[in-house]
Write a protein that holds these residues in place. Structure first.
Motif, mmCIF file in Angstrom:
data_model
loop_
_atom_site.group_PDB
_atom_site.id
_atom_site.type_symbol
_atom_site.label_atom_id
_atom_site.label_comp_id
_atom_site.label_asym_id
_atom_site.label_seq_id
_atom_site.Cartn_x
_atom_site.Cartn_y
_atom_site.Cartn_z
ATOM 1 N N ARG A 114 0.836 -1.200 0.000
ATOM 2 C CA ARG A 114 0.000 0.000 0.000
ATOM 3 C C ARG A 114 0.877 1.259 0.000
ATOM 4 N NH1 ARG A 114 -5.096 1.931 2.204
ATOM 5 N NH2 ARG A 114 -4.791 3.907 3.283
ATOM 6 N N ALA A 115 1.899 1.237 0.872
ATOM 7 C CA ALA A 115 2.785 2.393 1.060
ATOM 8 C C ALA A 115 3.786 2.506 -0.094
ATOM 9 C CB ALA A 115 3.522 2.244 2.376
ATOM 10 N N ASN A 116 4.523 3.608 -0.113
ATOM 11 C CA ASN A 116 5.610 3.734 -1.093
ATOM 12 C C ASN A 116 6.833 2.954 -0.564
ATOM 13 O OD1 ASN A 116 6.876 5.347 0.815
ATOM 14 N ND2 ASN A 116 7.098 7.129 -0.515
ATOM 15 N N PRO A 117 7.933 2.892 -1.313
ATOM 16 C CA PRO A 117 9.073 2.082 -0.849
ATOM 17 C C PRO A 117 9.681 2.556 0.487
ATOM 18 C CG PRO A 117 9.224 2.425 -3.206
ATOM 19 C CD PRO A 117 8.108 3.314 -2.721
ATOM 20 N N ASN A 118 9.398 3.781 0.909
ATOM 21 C CA ASN A 118 9.859 4.224 2.234
ATOM 22 C C ASN A 118 8.890 3.823 3.339
ATOM 23 O OD1 ASN A 118 12.060 5.465 1.052
ATOM 24 N ND2 ASN A 118 10.992 7.431 0.811
ATOM 25 N N GLY A 119 7.856 3.095 2.989
ATOM 26 C CA GLY A 119 6.892 2.655 4.003
ATOM 27 C C GLY A 119 5.862 3.713 4.357
ATOM 28 N N VAL A 120 5.793 4.793 3.551
ATOM 29 C CA VAL A 120 4.879 5.897 3.877
ATOM 30 C C VAL A 120 3.574 5.746 3.077
ATOM 31 C CG1 VAL A 120 4.545 8.409 3.804
ATOM 32 C CG2 VAL A 120 6.789 7.455 4.408
ATOM 33 N N ASP A 121 2.467 5.893 3.800
ATOM 34 C CA ASP A 121 1.148 5.906 3.164
ATOM 35 C C ASP A 121 0.934 7.304 2.580
ATOM 36 O OD1 ASP A 121 -1.570 6.110 2.570
ATOM 37 O OD2 ASP A 121 -2.136 4.736 4.192
ATOM 38 N N LEU A 122 0.923 7.411 1.266
ATOM 39 C CA LEU A 122 0.882 8.732 0.623
ATOM 40 C C LEU A 122 -0.409 9.489 0.923
ATOM 41 C CD1 LEU A 122 2.430 7.740 -2.838
ATOM 42 C CD2 LEU A 122 3.615 8.675 -0.838
ATOM 43 N N MET A 123 -1.452 8.765 1.323
ATOM 44 C CA MET A 123 -2.711 9.440 1.666
ATOM 45 C C MET A 123 -2.771 9.830 3.149
ATOM 46 S SD MET A 123 -4.819 10.833 -0.079
ATOM 47 C CE MET A 123 -4.257 10.697 -1.759
ATOM 48 N N ARG A 124 -1.666 9.683 3.861
ATOM 49 C CA ARG A 124 -1.574 10.158 5.253
ATOM 50 C C ARG A 124 -0.366 11.080 5.410
ATOM 51 N NH1 ARG A 124 -5.430 7.524 4.605
ATOM 52 N NH2 ARG A 124 -6.293 5.806 5.817
ATOM 53 N N ASN A 125 0.203 11.494 4.301
ATOM 54 C CA ASN A 125 1.542 12.078 4.292
ATOM 55 C C ASN A 125 1.557 13.606 4.256
ATOM 56 O OD1 ASN A 125 4.176 12.297 1.853
ATOM 57 N ND2 ASN A 125 4.449 11.938 4.030
ATOM 58 N N ALA A 126 0.414 14.237 4.022
ATOM 59 C CA ALA A 126 0.405 15.701 3.910
ATOM 60 C C ALA A 126 0.546 16.328 5.309
ATOM 61 C CB ALA A 126 -0.884 16.167 3.251
ATOM 62 N N PRO A 127 1.143 17.535 5.367
ATOM 63 C CA PRO A 127 1.307 18.198 6.669
ATOM 64 C C PRO A 127 -0.015 18.791 7.160
ATOM 65 C CG PRO A 127 2.210 19.557 4.924
ATOM 66 C CD PRO A 127 1.738 18.300 4.263
ATOM 67 N N LEU A 128 -0.873 17.925 7.635
ATOM 68 C CA LEU A 128 -2.209 18.353 8.064
ATOM 69 C C LEU A 128 -2.647 17.448 9.212
ATOM 70 C CD1 LEU A 128 -4.705 20.120 7.450
ATOM 71 C CD2 LEU A 128 -5.467 18.339 5.885
ATOM 72 N N GLU A 129 -2.886 18.109 10.336
ATOM 73 C CA GLU A 129 -3.202 17.372 11.568
ATOM 74 C C GLU A 129 -4.688 17.504 11.858
ATOM 75 O OE1 GLU A 129 -0.984 15.171 14.356
ATOM 76 O OE2 GLU A 129 -0.158 16.449 12.763
ATOM 77 N N SER A 130 -5.348 16.416 12.139
ATOM 78 C CA SER A 130 -6.740 16.513 12.552
ATOM 79 C C SER A 130 -6.791 16.863 14.026
ATOM 80 C CB SER A 130 -7.461 15.189 12.330
ATOM 81 O OG SER A 130 -8.761 15.266 12.882
#
Ligand code: ZN
Length: 341
Positions: A114-130
């Motif tokens: 699901r994630a990119n090769p760095n293990g990051v979920d691109l749909m959780r990656n933006a600088p935006l905090e709920s």
């Protein structure tokens, strides 16, 4: 042409070759995984003039959800092949810009993650905090890249794939009076859903009247459609949603309208019809039987085509004045007060 490691990439390169001079294309970023060099490619067609509206089509953000990339590629291929003879389409493309990034996360697709090769979920990656109650883990986490829904390091730059999406959205979409975006995913629920922001808060977006109008003209034109329209926040909240982030960025210029949406194909239905799919990691996210895959591609083509037409005729349906107020009330009732649609 050198054969590409991913079938979807091979298909994209073939479409680009077929499209010839009708397409503009470039590589936004190249992901290296071992020996493999995997391009994140954008393909544009239609009128480049900033005075015309635009639609962005995105797929393959989550590497396991290959059907999302397949849907975007199927629409792009259909346009390219039709351009050879379809005079109506050629004329239509004078009044709209279409922007395609069918494989946003080729490294994840290549590795089957699901994630990119760095293990990051691109749909959780933006600088935006709920600031609201986000579900544990699935809403995004910073514990470890080894666990799902990893957001990337705090205060770090965005991943190159996310940044590539932001850059192309800013250049090609946000520069216009009206733009739409559709990002194709799979893996959630039994229904095909069209989600719109926000994902990080239960509050409604500023352009709720516009979103409501867009969905209503679709429902009128395709009375027997199967989509469930709703803000993502009706299902679950997340940190770091890329489309929320871009929507907020666009909203800094309120005279321009940017309506990003996510197609979430209800893959649990495919599993229900073919329970053996559960034993395949890809099966939970993709139709494994060919006739079902073809049906899925066919079904969503009308939606993507609709978006192109809706963008091109936006001055005829975008609500203004009292109509905006009326639509806001209807939309609040439909999505924010009612418990069911
Ligand atoms: Zn997804």
């Amino acid at each position: 042409m050198i054969p590409a490691p991913l079938a979807e990439q091979t298909e994209l390169e073939q479409i680009v070759a077929q499209g010839g001079g009708a397409l503009e294309t470039r590589v936004l970023h190249t992901v290296t995984v071992g020996e493999q060099e995997l391009p994140v490619r954008v393909v544009c067609l239609g009128n480049p003039d900033r005075d015309v509206p635009a639609v962005g089509f995105f797929g393959g953000v989550h590497g396991l959800e290959r059907i999302g990339a397949a849907v975007v590629l199927a629409y792009l291929r259909s346009l390219v092949l039709r351009l050879r003879w379809d005079a109506v389409l050629s004329r239509a493309l004078e009044s709209v810009r279409l922007v395609f990034v069918p494989i946003v996360n080729p490294g994840g697709m290549w590795r089957g993650t699901r994630a990119n090769p760095n293990g990051v979920d691109l749909m959780r990656n933006a600088p935006l905090e709920s600031a609201e109650r986000v579900p544990f883990m699935v809403g995004g986490q910073r514990f470890s890249a080894g666990l799902p829904w990893y957001r990337g390091p705090a205060a770090g730059p965005m991943e190159a794939e996310s940044q590539a999406v932001c850059d192309i959205v800013e250049q090609e979409l946000l520069a216009r009076e009206l733009s739409l975006a559709i990002d194709c995913h799979s893996g959630f629920g039994l229904h095909d859903r069209i989600w719109f922001p926000y994902a990080h808060t239960t509050l409604p977006i500023e352009h709720l009247p516009e979103m409501h109008a867009l969905m209503e003209i679709f429902e009128e034109a395709y009375a027997h459609h199967n989509y469930l329209f709703e803000p993502q926040s009706r299902q679950y909240l997340t940190h770091g949603d890329l489309w929320d982030y871009l929507y907020l960025k666009a909203a800094a210029r309120p005279e321009r309208v940017f309506l990003p949406m996510t197609l979430e194909m209800g893959s649990w239905l495919w599993v229900k019809k073919n329970p053996r799919q559960l034993f395949s990691r890809h099966g939970i996210f993709n139709p494994l039987i060919q006739h079902r895959q073809q049906r899925v591609l066919r079904r969503h083509l009308s939606w993507l085509e609709f978006l192109s037409h809706a963008a091109s005729g936006y001055r005829r349906w975008l609500p203004v004045g009292a109509e905006r107020v009326r639509r806001r009330q209807l939309a609040i009732q439909r999505w924010y007060l009612a418990t069911r649609q």
